[in-house]
Design a protein around this motif. Structure first.
Motif, mmCIF file in Angstrom:
data_model
loop_
_atom_site.group_PDB
_atom_site.id
_atom_site.type_symbol
_atom_site.label_atom_id
_atom_site.label_comp_id
_atom_site.label_asym_id
_atom_site.label_seq_id
_atom_site.Cartn_x
_atom_site.Cartn_y
_atom_site.Cartn_z
ATOM 1 N N ALA A 134 50.777 40.420 34.701
ATOM 2 C CA ALA A 134 51.625 39.605 33.826
ATOM 3 C C ALA A 134 52.946 39.308 34.512
ATOM 4 O O ALA A 134 53.573 40.194 35.109
ATOM 5 C CB ALA A 134 51.861 40.321 32.506
ATOM 6 N N GLY A 135 53.361 38.050 34.419
ATOM 7 C CA GLY A 135 54.642 37.639 34.983
ATOM 8 C C GLY A 135 55.334 36.656 34.071
ATOM 9 O O GLY A 135 54.927 36.453 32.918
ATOM 10 N N ALA A 136 56.353 36.026 34.570
ATOM 11 C CA ALA A 136 57.138 35.084 33.773
ATOM 12 C C ALA A 136 56.305 33.901 33.311
ATOM 13 O O ALA A 136 56.561 33.325 32.247
ATOM 14 C CB ALA A 136 58.340 34.602 34.583
ATOM 15 N N ASN A 137 55.289 33.550 34.076
ATOM 16 C CA ASN A 137 54.456 32.392 33.743
ATOM 17 C C ASN A 137 53.075 32.795 33.232
ATOM 18 O O ASN A 137 52.124 32.019 33.310
ATOM 19 C CB ASN A 137 54.323 31.498 34.974
ATOM 20 C CG ASN A 137 55.648 30.949 35.448
ATOM 21 O OD1 ASN A 137 56.467 30.507 34.645
ATOM 22 N ND2 ASN A 137 55.869 30.990 36.755
ATOM 23 N N GLY A 138 52.966 34.015 32.734
ATOM 24 C CA GLY A 138 51.689 34.480 32.229
ATOM 25 C C GLY A 138 50.977 35.355 33.247
ATOM 26 O O GLY A 138 51.586 35.845 34.209
ATOM 27 N N TYR A 139 49.690 35.519 33.070
ATOM 28 C CA TYR A 139 48.906 36.372 33.958
ATOM 29 C C TYR A 139 48.443 35.607 35.188
ATOM 30 O O TYR A 139 47.978 34.476 35.075
ATOM 31 C CB TYR A 139 47.692 36.929 33.222
ATOM 32 C CG TYR A 139 48.014 38.089 32.310
ATOM 33 C CD1 TYR A 139 48.035 39.401 32.792
ATOM 34 C CD2 TYR A 139 48.286 37.871 30.960
ATOM 35 C CE1 TYR A 139 48.330 40.459 31.957
ATOM 36 C CE2 TYR A 139 48.577 38.934 30.119
ATOM 37 C CZ TYR A 139 48.595 40.233 30.625
ATOM 38 O OH TYR A 139 48.888 41.281 29.796
ATOM 39 N N GLU A 140 48.569 36.248 36.342
ATOM 40 C CA GLU A 140 48.083 35.681 37.583
ATOM 41 C C GLU A 140 47.154 36.672 38.271
ATOM 42 O O GLU A 140 47.412 37.883 38.254
ATOM 43 C CB GLU A 140 49.248 35.331 38.517
ATOM 44 C CG GLU A 140 50.156 34.230 37.989
ATOM 45 C CD GLU A 140 51.251 33.869 38.986
ATOM 46 O OE1 GLU A 140 51.266 34.486 40.081
ATOM 47 O OE2 GLU A 140 52.048 32.970 38.678
ATOM 48 N N LYS A 141 46.093 36.170 38.891
ATOM 49 C CA LYS A 141 45.176 37.044 39.605
ATOM 50 C C LYS A 141 45.847 37.577 40.863
ATOM 51 O O LYS A 141 46.408 36.817 41.660
ATOM 52 C CB LYS A 141 43.897 36.305 39.973
ATOM 53 C CG LYS A 141 42.834 37.196 40.617
ATOM 54 C CD LYS A 141 41.666 36.413 41.181
ATOM 55 C CE LYS A 141 40.887 35.713 40.092
ATOM 56 N NZ LYS A 141 39.697 34.999 40.645
ATOM 57 N N VAL A 142 45.776 38.908 41.052
ATOM 58 C CA VAL A 142 46.392 39.520 42.225
ATOM 59 C C VAL A 142 45.359 40.150 43.158
ATOM 60 O O VAL A 142 45.659 40.431 44.319
ATOM 61 C CB VAL A 142 47.443 40.576 41.822
ATOM 62 C CG1 VAL A 142 48.618 39.920 41.127
ATOM 63 C CG2 VAL A 142 46.830 41.661 40.937
ATOM 64 N N ASP A 143 44.144 40.386 42.672
ATOM 65 C CA ASP A 143 43.111 40.935 43.535
ATOM 66 C C ASP A 143 41.765 40.838 42.816
ATOM 67 O O ASP A 143 41.702 40.628 41.593
ATOM 68 C CB ASP A 143 43.401 42.396 43.879
ATOM 69 C CG ASP A 143 42.690 42.849 45.162
ATOM 70 O OD1 ASP A 143 42.041 42.004 45.811
ATOM 71 O OD2 ASP A 143 42.786 44.044 45.498
ATOM 72 N N GLU A 144 40.686 41.011 43.584
ATOM 73 C CA GLU A 144 39.358 41.079 43.002
ATOM 74 C C GLU A 144 38.418 41.774 43.970
ATOM 75 O O GLU A 144 38.657 41.811 45.185
ATOM 76 C CB GLU A 144 38.816 39.691 42.657
ATOM 77 C CG GLU A 144 38.602 38.775 43.828
ATOM 78 C CD GLU A 144 38.114 37.396 43.401
ATOM 79 O OE1 GLU A 144 38.084 37.114 42.194
ATOM 80 O OE2 GLU A 144 37.760 36.606 44.300
ATOM 81 N N TYR A 145 37.368 42.354 43.416
ATOM 82 C CA TYR A 145 36.323 42.974 44.225
ATOM 83 C C TYR A 145 35.002 42.441 43.707
ATOM 84 O O TYR A 145 34.592 42.740 42.585
ATOM 85 C CB TYR A 145 36.363 44.499 44.107
ATOM 86 C CG TYR A 145 35.285 45.192 44.908
ATOM 87 C CD1 TYR A 145 35.498 45.565 46.227
ATOM 88 C CD2 TYR A 145 34.051 45.479 44.334
ATOM 89 C CE1 TYR A 145 34.510 46.201 46.969
ATOM 90 C CE2 TYR A 145 33.047 46.114 45.061
ATOM 91 C CZ TYR A 145 33.281 46.465 46.379
ATOM 92 O OH TYR A 145 32.303 47.096 47.108
ATOM 93 N N LEU A 146 34.338 41.616 44.516
ATOM 94 C CA LEU A 146 33.097 40.972 44.114
ATOM 95 C C LEU A 146 31.990 41.298 45.105
ATOM 96 O O LEU A 146 32.230 41.397 46.304
ATOM 97 C CB LEU A 146 33.276 39.449 44.046
ATOM 98 C CG LEU A 146 34.340 38.899 43.102
ATOM 99 C CD1 LEU A 146 34.435 37.388 43.240
ATOM 100 C CD2 LEU A 146 34.047 39.287 41.665
ATOM 101 N N THR A 147 30.774 41.467 44.575
ATOM 102 C CA THR A 147 29.593 41.678 45.409
ATOM 103 C C THR A 147 28.479 40.773 44.901
ATOM 104 O O THR A 147 28.510 40.335 43.736
ATOM 105 C CB THR A 147 29.123 43.142 45.364
ATOM 106 O OG1 THR A 147 28.866 43.515 44.005
ATOM 107 C CG2 THR A 147 30.182 44.070 45.953
ATOM 108 N N PRO A 148 27.486 40.471 45.717
ATOM 109 C CA PRO A 148 26.368 39.640 45.250
ATOM 110 C C PRO A 148 25.655 40.295 44.071
ATOM 111 O O PRO A 148 25.460 41.509 44.031
ATOM 112 C CB PRO A 148 25.453 39.566 46.479
ATOM 113 C CG PRO A 148 26.357 39.802 47.643
ATOM 114 C CD PRO A 148 27.376 40.783 47.160
ATOM 115 N N GLY A 149 25.269 39.478 43.105
ATOM 116 C CA GLY A 149 24.559 39.979 41.940
ATOM 117 C C GLY A 149 25.405 39.996 40.685
ATOM 118 O O GLY A 149 26.469 39.383 40.614
#
Length: 365
Positions: free
Chosen positions: A92-107
Motif C-alpha cells: 500500500a502506498g499513496a496511490n493505492g496498492y502496487e505489486k512489489v514482487d511475485e513468485y510464479l511457477t508453471p501450473g
C-alpha cells in the motif's frame, strides 16, 4: 452519542446511537472467472445492529486471489496468471496498492497461504500440483523460497475428487511452532519440522477413507485438533502430543442435518479465542454450523444458520470476534452477522452484500 430526532407525531425525542466504527475495513477476494477483478475493500460502518458494509471498491487487480494474507501495508495473494500460478505481493502506498514482487511457477496457483508475521514467513499449499512451500519475506515484500516438498499418492481416498492424486489444501503452523498440512486426496494431516532450510516429515494422522481433510483448527490448550472433512461433511476431534506424536481419535461430528441428501462440502473452520466455540461453513447446505466446545473438548451443536447465498467458502471475524462476515462464492454476495460471545450464536444484520466470486474474508483494523 445522543441524537435529537423528530418522531412521527412531530415531537422531539432523543435516540441513543453508539459511535460508528468507520475505521475498520473488510477485504474480500476470490475467483476472477466472471466479473471480479481481484480483491475488494468495504468500509465497516456503525456498531451492533447498526453495523453494515458499504462503499465497495476494487483495491487490488489480480487474477484469482482465492486466498490472501495481510501484514500491515503488505498483501500476499494467491495469483492465477494464465499458465502459471503462485503468490503476488502488493504494498500500500499513496496511490493505492502496487505489486512489489511475485513468485510464479508453471501450473495452477496455490489454494492456501498461511503466515507468521513475527518471523516474516509464508506457507503455501497447492491443491493441484501437490507442492507445499515455505517463503520468507522482507519488510518491503520481497519473497525468497526457503523450502519445498511435494506430496505423493500414499493413501488416496475412494471418492472421485481424490482419484487424481494428493491435494494439499492447508499449510500453516501448529501451537508448538511445527508445520501442518491437510491433504484432501490422501485423507491425512501431515506434520513437519522446519529448520529454516528443509522440511522433514515428523508424523501423519490418517482420517477415515474419503474424509477429505481440508482445514484444521487447534484447541486453546494446544492438545487437541479439529479436522474439517470437505468430502465427508464432518469434523474429527483428535487428541495429540507434539513431543511424542501420538494421536487419539476422540469423536467425529456431522456438519449437516441428518436428512440432508444433496451435495455438500465443508470449507472453513475457526475456533473463538476463548476456546469455547467452533464454527464451520457448509457449501451446499449453505450454512455456518456453530458448536460449543465442552470442557473435555467434545462438541455440542448450538446453531446452524443460513449464509443467505450459495457456496460459502470462507468466513471471518474482527479482532473482537463480535462481527462475522461470510462470503458466498456462487451467488456473488456476503452476509454480516453479530456474534453472541456468551452462547456463540450468530444473528444476521446485513444480507446480500454485493461482491463477486468471494472466497476469502479478512478484516483490517
Amino acid at each position: 452519542m445522543m441524537l435529537l430526532e423528530n418522531n412521527e407525531n412531530g415531537y422531539n425525542c432523543f435516540v441513543y446511537v453508539e459511535k460508528w466504527r468507520d475505521f475498520m475495513k473488510v477485504l474480500i477476494g476470490g475467483y476472477t472467472k466472471k466479473t471480479s477483478k481481484g480483491i475488494y475493500e468495504f468500509n465497516f460502518i456503525g456498531a451492533d445492529e447498526y453495523a453494515h458494509l458499504e462503499n465497495s471498491k476494487n483495491i487490488i487487480e489480480v487474477g484469482g486471489p482465492t486466498y490472501f494474507q495481510k501484514d500491515d501495508n503488505l498483501v500476499f495473494a494467491v495469483t492465477n496468471a494464465g499458465d502459471k500460478g503462485g503468490v503476488s505481493v502488493f504494498k500500500a502506498g499513496a496511490n493505492g496498492y502496487e505489486k512489489v514482487d511475485e513468485y510464479l511457477t508453471p501450473g495452477s496457483s496455490p489454494a492456501y497461504i498461511g503466515i507468521n508475521r513475527n518471523k516474516h514467513l509464508l506457507y503455501t499449499a497447492n491443491y493441484h500440483t501437490g507442492v507445499i512451500n515455505v517463503f520468507s519475506y522482507s519488510e518491503d515484500g520481497k519473497l525468497a523460497l526457503l523450502a519445498s516438498d511435494t506430496h505423493t499418492a500414499k493413501s488416496i481416498g475412494p471418492r472421485p475428487e481424490q482419484a487424481d492424486g494428493p491435494h494439499p489444501h492447508f499449510f500453516d503452523e501448529t501451537p508448538a511452532g511445527n508445520l501442518v498440512c491437510c491433504d484432501l486426496g490422501n485423507d491425512t494431516v501431515d506434520f513437519y519440522k522446519f529448520d529454516g532450510k528443509k522440511l522433514t516429515l515428523a508424523a501423519s494422522y490418517k482420517n477415515e477413507a474419503g474424509f477429505g481433510d481440508r482445514h484444521i483448527a487447534f484447541s486453546k490448550d494446544g492438545n487437541y485438533f479439529y479436522v474439517a472433512g470437505e468430502l465427508s461433511s464432518k469434523v474429527n476431534l483428535v487428541k495429540f502430543d507434539e513431543n511424542t506424536w501420538k494421536f487419539e481419535d476422540i469423536a467425529t461430528y456431522s456438519t449437516i442435518p441428518s436428512d440432508w441428501d444433496q451435495h455438500n462440502g465443508v470449507a472453513a473452520i475457526r475456533i473463538s479465542k476463548d476456546g469455547r466455540f467452533l464454527y464451520v461453513s457448509n457449501r451446499g447446505n449453505d450454512s455456518i454450523v456453530v458448536f460449543a466446545i465442552n470442557d473435555d473438548h467434545t462438541l455440542k451443536l448450538v446453531q446452524r444458520i443460513s449464509t443467505f447465498g450459495e457456496f460459502p467458502r470462507d468466513f471471518n471475524w474482527d479482532k473482537s470476534e463480535k462481527y462475522v462476515v461470510a462470503a458466498n462464492q456462487n451467488s456473488d454476495n456476503a452476509t454480516l452477522y453479530l456474534r453472541n460471545s456468551d452462547d456463540g450464536t450468530l444473528s444476521p444484520i446485513q444480507k446480500d452484500i454485493q461482491v463477486p466470486e468471494g472466497t476469502r474474508v479478512e478484516f483490517e483494523e
